[in-house]
Design a protein around this motif. Structure first.
Motif, short mmCIF file in Angstrom:
data_model
loop_
_atom_site.label_atom_id
_atom_site.label_comp_id
_atom_site.label_asym_id
_atom_site.label_seq_id
_atom_site.Cartn_x
_atom_site.Cartn_y
_atom_site.Cartn_z
N THR A 9 -6.77 -0.38 -12.38
CA THR A 9 -7.24 0.40 -11.24
C THR A 9 -7.59 1.79 -11.67
O THR A 9 -7.25 2.24 -12.74
CB THR A 9 -6.15 0.48 -10.15
OG1 THR A 9 -4.98 1.07 -10.72
CG2 THR A 9 -5.82 -0.89 -9.59
N THR A 221 -5.17 3.12 1.88
CA THR A 221 -4.85 1.80 1.34
C THR A 221 -6.12 0.98 1.24
O THR A 221 -6.86 0.85 2.22
CB THR A 221 -3.84 1.06 2.25
OG1 THR A 221 -2.65 1.85 2.36
CG2 THR A 221 -3.49 -0.30 1.67
N ALA A 222 -6.40 0.46 0.04
CA ALA A 222 -7.60 -0.34 -0.16
C ALA A 222 -7.57 -1.58 0.73
O ALA A 222 -6.56 -2.27 0.82
CB ALA A 222 -7.71 -0.74 -1.63
N TRP A 223 -8.71 -1.86 1.36
CA TRP A 223 -8.85 -2.99 2.29
C TRP A 223 -7.82 -2.92 3.42
O TRP A 223 -7.36 -3.92 3.93
CB TRP A 223 -8.73 -4.33 1.56
CG TRP A 223 -9.73 -4.46 0.48
CD1 TRP A 223 -11.07 -4.66 0.60
CD2 TRP A 223 -9.49 -4.37 -0.94
NE1 TRP A 223 -11.68 -4.69 -0.62
CE2 TRP A 223 -10.74 -4.52 -1.59
CE3 TRP A 223 -8.35 -4.18 -1.72
CZ2 TRP A 223 -10.86 -4.48 -2.97
CZ3 TRP A 223 -8.48 -4.13 -3.09
CH2 TRP A 223 -9.72 -4.28 -3.70
N GLY A 224 -7.48 -1.68 3.80
CA GLY A 224 -6.51 -1.51 4.88
C GLY A 224 -6.85 -0.34 5.78
O GLY A 224 -6.86 -0.46 7.01
N SER A 225 -7.16 0.81 5.18
CA SER A 225 -7.41 2.01 5.98
C SER A 225 -8.60 1.85 6.92
O SER A 225 -8.59 2.36 8.05
CB SER A 225 -7.64 3.21 5.05
OG SER A 225 -6.48 3.49 4.30
N GLY A 226 -9.61 1.12 6.47
CA GLY A 226 -10.82 0.94 7.29
C GLY A 226 -10.61 0.08 8.52
O GLY A 226 -11.47 0.06 9.42
N LYS A 227 -9.49 -0.61 8.59
CA LYS A 227 -9.22 -1.45 9.77
C LYS A 227 -9.09 -0.63 11.04
O LYS A 227 -9.21 -1.15 12.16
CB LYS A 227 -7.95 -2.27 9.54
CG LYS A 227 -8.11 -3.35 8.46
CD LYS A 227 -6.83 -4.14 8.27
CE LYS A 227 -7.01 -5.20 7.17
NZ LYS A 227 -5.77 -5.96 6.92
#
Length: 235
Positions: A9, A221-227
């Motif tokens: 990463t 959080t990757a693939w999380g914050s955008g929710k």
């Protein structure tokens, strides 16, 4: 002690295709030289003669020469280009000569704690100072997986074999390597055994000011914050 890890990463993602894709993409051999009339973007300061890409990882490329003498150089034009592949582009260096010879290299990452030695590796050529690794006070261990040295003082290392070595007419090259193994010192692992960038403290190259900056705090959080946007739309 070092332990294997599965994911890398914090590395710049850049494109690298297969040879067929490259040949099709390079029909215009040098598109950069084509004269383009640049129009200013209103409301912004425009830099038509300067390019800043961020972040640029300060990657440390380690190789052997023909006498098994270790060499390390810092490079910024590179990054991860697939789940198990890394790519970078260099002008002619001792490193390009060594990679052409050995078809292998290791990649480590400059950190806050070793920035003096890492910058030294970027300043001094192995052609002029063949023992520069020793002069920096660093030590090596031969990689058990590829024909290249591991620099012990770097706490995260990728062992790579060359997939493509596209050399230009001046001796520089665009290199794609397959990551055979990644190993990390236990001091940079979290409680679950994953690599913790907060402990590693890798640096990036700030090309706008020619400075090094430490990778900072967690902001999402990757693939999380955008929710949050999705949930707002639902409401």
């Amino acid at each position: 002690m070092r332990t294997s890890a599965l994911a890398l990463t914090g590395v710049l993602l850049i494109a690298c295709g297969n040879k067929e894709q490259k040949s099709e993409a390079n029909v215009n051999e040098n598109p950069v030289e084509e004269k383009v009339e640049v129009k200013a973007v209103e409301g912004r300061k425009n830099f038509s003669d300067k390019t800043v890409i961020t972040p640029l990882p300060a990657i440390m490329i380690a190789t052997w020469d023909e006498n098994k003498n270790p060499d390390v150089m810092m490079a910024a034009w590179g990054g991860q280009c697939g789940p198990k592949h890394i790519t970078f582009e260099l002008s002619k260096h001792k490193t390009t000569d060594n990679i052409r010879l050995k078809k292998a290299f290791t990649i480590s990452f400059a950190t806050k704690d070793d920035i003096v030695q890492s910058d030294y590796f970027g300043i001094v050529s192995g052609n002029d100072v063949p023992d520069k690794v020793k002069k920096a006070g660093f030590t090596i261990t031969p990689s058990p997986n590829v024909d290249a040295p591991i620099i012990n003082e770097y706490k995260l290392t990728l062992e790579c074999k060359v997939v493509t070595f596209d050399e230009d007419e001046n001796g520089g090259a665009r290199v794609v390597g397959e990551i055979v193994n990644m190993s990390a010192d236990e001091s940079i692992l979290d409680e679950e055994g994953n690599i913790d960038l907060a402990k590693l403290q890798p640096v990036i190259f700030d090309s706008a000011k020619n400075e090094y900056r430490v990778v900072g705090e967690k902001v999402g959080t990757a693939w999380g914050s955008g929710k949050a946007v999705i949930e707002r739309e639902v409401k």
